[in-house]
Design an enzyme around this catalytic site. Structure first.
Site: not given
Length: 263
Positions: A146, A159, A163
């Site tokens: 991401s 997150y 990532k």
């Protein structure tokens, strides 16, 4: 012809998180390019719908409903490919994600869960797939990372950390598995999937997000799928250890979650 380099005729691919969004679009793209596909996700009904689209492209899908937050279930997909199709050429580690959460509310357990779901599952499947790929003559792995793995924004600590780790895992795995297995990743920006429904269906939020994206729009799952196909195919045969950014040109988060300063 140059387009022939994007064909993966008679290859076998495993796609995780294949029930919808980027995973579903990728599975169909790989089938349209000539591959049979093992489809894995939690929801069988969604997988069956994608399997029908694969069949419509003239290829075969094998559906595996599974909780892929368990790395053991992810690893088992390599055997599922070998048992069903007798070979394995492509792995797309698409499953992942976690909810936004302020740092002060991010427990160690939440952080570790995000790492397991985004990184450990990808490692488990890649490790299990490598011997099968070598027996098939080599292969390609694509991890779905991401934009938040390289830019900073409030609320994305778990997150973004996971990532970012997946992006560097890609580089390290590529070194370990070269020259017969290529490992690359895509770093995805804002794409119109179910995870972004709250934004896509809210005109004000969507306008704000699009205005903060250099290409002034939200991406489509098929645009990510096309990049993944490139990395899996002979067209990307001289590419390994790279993270391709499919993010509309983002250099910063394009949606402020509105988290206040700590006091």
């Amino acid at each position: 012809m140059i387009l022939d380099r994007f064909r993966i005729n008679d290859a076998v691919a495993v796609v995780t998180g294949a029930g919808r969004g980027i995973g579903a679009a990728t599975a169909v793209a790989l089938a349209e390019a000539g591959a049979d596909v093992v489809l894995a996700a939690r929801t069988k009904d969604q997988l069956d719908e994608v399997a029908a689209r694969v069949a419509g492209a003239g290829r075969t899908a094998h559906v595996v409903p599974a909780d892929l937050s368990d790395p053991a279930n992810a690893a088992a997909l390599a055997d599922a490919a070998m048992d069903t199709f007798g070979r394995l050429d492509v792995v797309v580690n698409n499953v992942g994600g976690t909810f936004p959460c302020p740092l002060t509310d991010t427990s160690t357990e939440f952080l570790e869960e995000a790492f397991r779901f985004n990184v450990s599952t990808a490692h488990a499947l890649t490790r299990a797939a490598a011997p099968a790929m070598l027996r098939s003559g080599g292969g390609a792995v694509v991890n779905v990372s991401s934009v938040m793995g390289r830019v900073s924004g409030r609320g994305f600590l778990a997150y973004g950390t996971a990532k970012g780790a997946l992006a560097h895992y890609t580089r390290l795995a590529a070194a370990d598995l070269a020259p017969r297995i290529r490992v690359n990743a895509v770093a995805v920006g804002s794409v119109a999937t179910s995870a972004l429904e709250v934004v896509v269906n809210n005109p004000e939020l969507r306008e704000r997000m699009e205005a903060a994206t250099p290409l002034r729009r939200i991406g489509e799952p098929e645009e990510v799928a096309a990049t993944i196909l490139y990395l899996c195919s002979p067209a990307g045969g001289y590419v390994t250890g790279k993270v391709l950014e499919v993010d509309g040109g983002q250099q910063a988060p394009n949606l402020d979650l509105g988290l206040p300063d700590l006091t």
